[in-house]
Motif scaffolding. Structure first.
Motif, PDB file in Angstrom:
ATOM      1  N   ASP A 362     -54.483  -4.431   4.786  1.00 39.83           N
ATOM      2  CA  ASP A 362     -54.103  -5.459   5.914  1.00 39.83           C
ATOM      3  C   ASP A 362     -52.568  -4.451   6.627  1.00 39.83           C
ATOM      4  N   ALA A 363     -52.399  -3.549   7.477  1.00 41.94           N
ATOM      5  CA  ALA A 363     -51.692  -2.886   8.141  1.00 41.94           C
ATOM      6  C   ALA A 363     -51.590  -3.724   9.908  1.00 41.94           C
ATOM      7  N   GLN A 364     -50.062  -3.079  10.087  1.00 46.06           N
ATOM      8  CA  GLN A 364     -49.892  -2.365  11.612  1.00 46.06           C
ATOM      9  C   GLN A 364     -48.818  -2.040  11.828  1.00 46.06           C
ATOM     10  N   SER A 365     -48.727  -1.565  13.006  1.00 50.90           N
ATOM     11  CA  SER A 365     -48.071  -0.185  13.246  1.00 50.90           C
ATOM     12  C   SER A 365     -47.360  -0.453  14.615  1.00 50.90           C
ATOM     13  N   ALA A 366     -46.926   0.276  14.962  1.00 50.28           N
ATOM     14  CA  ALA A 366     -45.709   0.586  16.406  1.00 50.28           C
ATOM     15  C   ALA A 366     -45.038   1.648  16.724  1.00 50.28           C
ATOM     16  N   GLU A 367     -45.634   2.205  17.670  1.00 52.66           N
ATOM     17  CA  GLU A 367     -44.668   3.343  17.726  1.00 52.66           C
ATOM     18  C   GLU A 367     -44.290   3.027  19.220  1.00 52.66           C
ATOM     19  N   LEU A 368     -43.574   4.308  19.234  1.00 58.01           N
ATOM     20  CA  LEU A 368     -42.126   4.834  20.907  1.00 58.01           C
ATOM     21  C   LEU A 368     -41.945   6.290  21.028  1.00 58.01           C
ATOM     22  N   GLN A 369     -42.943   7.118  22.057  1.00 62.56           N
ATOM     23  CA  GLN A 369     -42.206   7.943  22.304  1.00 62.56           C
ATOM     24  C   GLN A 369     -41.949   8.271  23.671  1.00 62.56           C
ATOM     25  N   ILE A 370     -40.412   8.960  24.145  1.00 60.17           N
ATOM     26  CA  ILE A 370     -40.239   9.507  25.083  1.00 60.17           C
ATOM     27  C   ILE A 370     -40.155  11.332  25.219  1.00 60.17           C
ATOM     28  N   LEU A 371     -41.090  11.481  26.158  1.00 58.72           N
ATOM     29  CA  LEU A 371     -41.298  12.973  26.262  1.00 58.72           C
ATOM     30  C   LEU A 371     -40.928  13.450  28.145  1.00 58.72           C
ATOM     31  N   SER A 372     -39.895  14.506  27.965  1.00 61.62           N
ATOM     32  CA  SER A 372     -40.273  15.169  28.706  1.00 61.62           C
ATOM     33  C   SER A 372     -41.340  16.038  29.418  1.00 61.62           C
ATOM     34  N   ASN A 373     -41.082  15.972  31.110  1.00 60.94           N
ATOM     35  CA  ASN A 373     -42.216  15.643  31.936  1.00 60.94           C
ATOM     36  C   ASN A 373     -42.354  17.059  33.245  1.00 60.94           C
ATOM     37  N   GLY A 374     -40.493  17.826  33.238  1.00 68.59           N
ATOM     38  CA  GLY A 374     -40.727  17.625  34.189  1.00 68.59           C
ATOM     39  C   GLY A 374     -40.103  17.695  35.201  1.00 68.59           C
ATOM     40  N   GLU A 375     -39.993  16.512  35.485  1.00 70.15           N
ATOM     41  CA  GLU A 375     -39.121  15.975  36.885  1.00 70.15           C
ATOM     42  C   GLU A 375     -37.153  16.079  36.437  1.00 70.15           C
ATOM     43  N   TRP A 376     -37.278  15.883  34.804  1.00 71.50           N
ATOM     44  CA  TRP A 376     -35.468  15.910  35.562  1.00 71.50           C
ATOM     45  C   TRP A 376     -35.500  16.655  33.777  1.00 71.50           C
ATOM     46  N   GLY A 377     -34.367  17.094  33.788  1.00 67.75           N
ATOM     47  CA  GLY A 377     -34.030  18.164  32.838  1.00 67.75           C
ATOM     48  C   GLY A 377     -33.684  19.753  33.143  1.00 67.75           C
ATOM     49  N   PRO A 378     -33.567  20.693  32.114  1.00 65.57           N
ATOM     50  CA  PRO A 378     -33.886  22.734  32.393  1.00 65.57           C
ATOM     51  C   PRO A 378     -35.496  22.464  31.921  1.00 65.57           C
ATOM     52  N   ASP A 379     -35.838  23.371  32.816  1.00 65.07           N
ATOM     53  CA  ASP A 379     -37.271  23.817  32.975  1.00 65.07           C
ATOM     54  C   ASP A 379     -36.793  24.758  31.923  1.00 65.07           C
ATOM     55  N   TRP A 380     -36.406  25.047  30.962  1.00 60.57           N
ATOM     56  CA  TRP A 380     -36.631  25.595  29.746  1.00 60.57           C
ATOM     57  C   TRP A 380     -36.690  25.310  28.641  1.00 60.57           C
ATOM     58  N   MET A 381     -36.599  24.058  28.552  1.00 58.28           N
ATOM     59  CA  MET A 381     -36.465  23.497  27.933  1.00 58.28           C
ATOM     60  C   MET A 381     -37.447  22.002  27.746  1.00 58.28           C
ATOM     61  N   GLU A 382     -38.350  21.510  26.762  1.00 60.46           N
ATOM     62  CA  GLU A 382     -39.414  20.485  26.694  1.00 60.46           C
ATOM     63  C   GLU A 382     -39.588  19.890  25.738  1.00 60.46           C
TER      64      GLU A 382
END
Length: 787
Positions: A362-382
């Motif tokens: 009997d198991a439960q899980s939860a996950e949160l991901q926040i990813l760069s999408n090219g709209e904000w921040g330097p274009d030399w970093m993902e």
């Protein structure tokens, strides 16, 4: 990363020209920047040449741009290769070893894996639609309506987290689509009276809402034959059915919501059979007179079965494309209930029967991901940030262990009926509370895990990237229940409650509650020094597999099994030629494993797989995979897909070990397996698929031939001869025709063409070894209709 195109240097240009001549291609018109194929693409392209997009780094990328050793297969390519379940993946994935024993799917990848049961965790993590599946039972099922499968090799501790020391297998099922009603229906009939059916429907409910439904059903007599229940009845067959319902909505252009439910039921009769093929010298053959049963026919005294009812998972995800980044939420609630009966001695004699009527997770899980999408921040970093939560209770709510046929409640000893008058007298004297002769055991483990992770890729130059990542995890592992009792006519007599006691590997007291705090880093360099079609990567990373407890035991207290720790170095190359027509990937790697979790089984440990720690293991290897057309100047759509893996895997420190000696006697912590080969790890494996497609009246006609080779290996750390699997070849072939007007494909195939016998599972006890044989040569006829 967005890159400027680079020119190919002269050395690469010359190498490509030589390869073109070898293939028989005409490259007279090849230019310095892009090499065109020798002739115009034919009307129909081979299904093996498909390009697959993956999410191995939690974002959509081309498989050739991911600095990880992985292989990805679309649904179309899986069908072209004749792959329908997880066990068959090893036929097309070098370095992967997948077997099944009593409905448990046992997966080893590059020498790292676990002979897992429901009380332990696999070392190769399985994900379905981004959701972590913590159990190994019944994973060897029909894949159903999949979109693609990704096999990620090597530790995936940063992004995939707990228990991915060996790698991960990520399965993605088809999501509902908004652009029209469509469906897929499959029907297959094959040898051993095996029937398989599958249906998938996509139903739009508007421009932004859709649902889908998938169902599957399989039934088979099985290829094992014989008698059970004191040799009076034939074996039962196998059947499984299930469904998956999915709901998808896009209330705004920036928000995507997916909800799903899957339900699977499975009954295995013949599919859970294995006979005692090599009785132990003293206990098995001399004391109890067990005769070896080495073929597909045999006799046992128990009505063996394994039944899952149900395996049910409710899960969902939400993805929001914000102005600055993308946010993903995933969650699941999972329950699997299984019961089984196993004849531990594998013979007609009433010696040892294991009944697990209450086996669950009997198991439960939860996950949160926040990813760069090219709209904000330097274009030399993902970059990606995330958090993960998991809790579970798993194991055996009840284990009934019947020894030597003793059942005083029924008046029998070893199957011999006692006088009725004596039985009545005993029942009267004890108020019907006579012991049945069965031990009544429990063994449940609890888990609560929290983790935070981050990974960033920096574009240092137009040809060099640096990836840094890490995962911090706190995991609590604890004993929920560990008891020993005796069944009686009126219920149960408690003998011992060991839920609050445990020992370490040396027998010293250990808390029944353990907290692990670990940080697993990753560093990777990705280089494109020659051109955009060739990537070289170098990585270093660590991964952790959770600690656990052996909670099912009769004569000893439950004991603690330390976490498995792996450090990996890898150097790899991914390259394409001729606009991607030829794809070649290769890697070399070096693993150091500390506290490798390795199994053993003994009758008086409750008849359940237990685990011990090998102090250290070393795994070194190399592998490659390739997809390429053959002689395209003369043959259209003649395509080769193949690969090979070499593994040198040994236990560097494995003293005070548990296992079986050559004569079958149990070595109770006094063996030394240092220098032995790691279990289930062939030194060499290889695969080859050759496919030819012709344009025919009404649609394409396809002929394919497959070959898979496995070197010898051992199922036990003792490397004794009884657990030795000899090297073997596995050959198969298929012919397929697609009538395009109806989108109906008919495929006829043959598996195990040479009727090779090898082991697909292995089980050892004090009474001897039970090795499950592979299926004999079999034929199939399949129809797949897309409408």
């Amino acid at each position: 990363m967005i890159r400027k195109p680079q020119q190919k240097p002269l050395a690469v240009f010359i190498a490509a020209q030589c390869l073109a001549l070898t293939l028989g291609s005409q490259t007279a018109h090849a230019q310095d920047e892009d090499f065109a194929p020798s002739k115009a693409a034919p009307k129909t392209q081979s299904r093996l040449m498909e390009e697959v997009v993956v999410t191995a780094q939690k974002r959509t990328e081309n498989v050739q741009d991911v600095p990880i050793s992985l292989q990805a297969f679309s649904a179309e390519k899986l069908d072209a290769l004749g792959i329908t379940d997880q066990i068959e993946l090893q036929r097309i994935t070098p370095g992967l070893n997948v077997t099944e024993q009593v409905s448990y799917t046992i997966t080893f990848l590059r020498g790292v894996g676990t002979d897992a049961s429901i009380a332990a965790d696999p070392s190769v993590a399985t994900y379905i639609d981004g959701i972590y599946y913590p159990f190994s039972s019944n994973l060897a099922q029909n894949f159903g309506a999949v979109d693609r499968i990704e096999v990620l090799k090597g530790p995936q501790g940063t992004l995939f987290g707990r228990n991915a020391t060996g790698g991960a297998i990520a399965i993605y099922t088809k999501n509902p689509e908004f652009d029209g009603f469509w469906g897929e229906a499959l029907a297959e009939q094959s040898s051993f009276n095996t029937t398989q059916g599958r249906l998938h429907l996509n139903i739009p409910l508007g421009e932004t809402v859709a649902i889908s439904a998938s169902a599957l059903y399989t039934e088979s007599d099985g290829f094992y034959e014989g008698k059970h229940d004191n040799a009076s009845r034939d074996l039962h067959g196998d059947r499984a059915w299930g469904y998956r319902l999915k709901f998808r909505a896009q209330p705004t252009e920036n928000l995507d919501i997916n909800l799903a439910m899957s339900h699977l039921e499975m009954y295995l009769g013949a599919g859970t059979i294995s006979y005692n093929n090599e009785p132990s010298d003293f206990v098995g053959s001399q004391v109890f007179g067990i005769e070896p049963q080495t073929g597909y026919y045999g006799e046992i005294d128990a009505e063996v079965l394994n039944e899952t009812n149900p395996n049910e998972v409710i899960y969902g995800s939400m993805e929001y494309l914000a102005p600055w980044f993308t946010v993903k939420l995933l969650g699941s609630d999972q329950r699997m209930d299984t019961k089984g009966i196993r004849d531990l001695d594998g013979s007609p004699q009433p010696i040892a029967i294991l009944n697990t009527p209450d086996q669950y997770i009997d198991a439960q899980s939860a996950e949160l991901q926040i990813l760069s999408n090219g709209e904000w921040g330097p274009d030399w970093m993902e970059w990606i940030l995330g958090a993960f939560y998991f809790q579970a209770e798993q194991g055996f709510g009840e284990v009934d262990f019947q020894l030597l046929g003793l059942d005083l409640t029924q008046g029998t000893i070893s199957g011999i009926q006692l006088p009725a008058a004596l039985v009545n007298l005993l029942n009267t004297a004890t108020m019907n509370n006579l012991p049945s002769g069965a031990f009544d055991l429990t063994g449940l483990v609890g888990t609560e895990s929290r983790a935070a992770f981050a990974q960033a890729t920096f574009n240092l130059t137009d040809w060099l990237d640096l990836t840094l990542g890490g995962r911090y995890q706190e995991e609590e592992r604890f004993i929920v229940s560990s008891t020993v009792g005796l069944d009686t006519g009126n219920g149960r007599i408690e003998v011992a409650d060991q839920s609050n006691s445990a020992t370490d590997s040396n027998g010293n007291p250990y808390p029944a509650h353990d907290i692990q705090k670990d940080f697993t880093p990753k560093v990777s360099l990705q280089m494109r020094p020659f051109d955009d079609d060739t990537m070289i990567y170098l990585s270093w990373q660590k991964a952790i597999k959770a600690a656990t407890y052996n909670t099912v035991a009769i004569t000893e207290e439950p004991d603690y099994v330390a976490p498995e720790e792996l450090t990996a170095y890898e150097l790899g190359i991914k390259t394409n030629f001729f606009d991607g027509l030829i794809q070649l990937n290769a890697a070399i790697f070096d693993y150091s494993v500390k506290n490798l979790q390795t199994y053993y089984l003994s009758t008086f440990a409750g008849g359940i797989i237990s685990f011990q720690n090998a102090g250290a293991a070393k795994i070194q290897g190399a592998e490659f995979d390739v997809v390429m057309p053959i002689l395209p100047q003369w043959f259209d759509n003649l395509v080769l897909l193949g690969g090979a893996a070499y593994l040198d895997a040994v236990y560097e420190d494995f003293d005070n070990a548990y296992g079986y000696a050559e004569d079958g006697s149990f070595q109770n912590g006094d063996a030394n397996y240092t220098g032995n080969r790691v279990i289930r790890t062939p030194e060499l494996t290889g695969n080859l698929s050759l496919s030819k497609t012709w344009d025919f009246w009404g649609g394409p006609f396809e002929v394919a031939f497959d070959a898979y080779y496995s070197d010898e290996f051992y199922f036990e750390a003792s490397n004794r001869e009884a657990s030795h699997q000899e090297a073997y070849w596995l050959l198969g072939s298929r012919v397929s025709y697609l009538y395009e007007d109806w989108d109906l494909r008919v495929t006829a195939g043959v598996r195990n063409l040479t009727d090779e016998r090898y082991f697909t599972g292995f089980f050892a006890s004090d009474w001897g070894t039970q090795a499950t044989l592979s299926a004999p040569k079999s034929y199939s006829l399949q129809m797949l209709w897309n409408f």
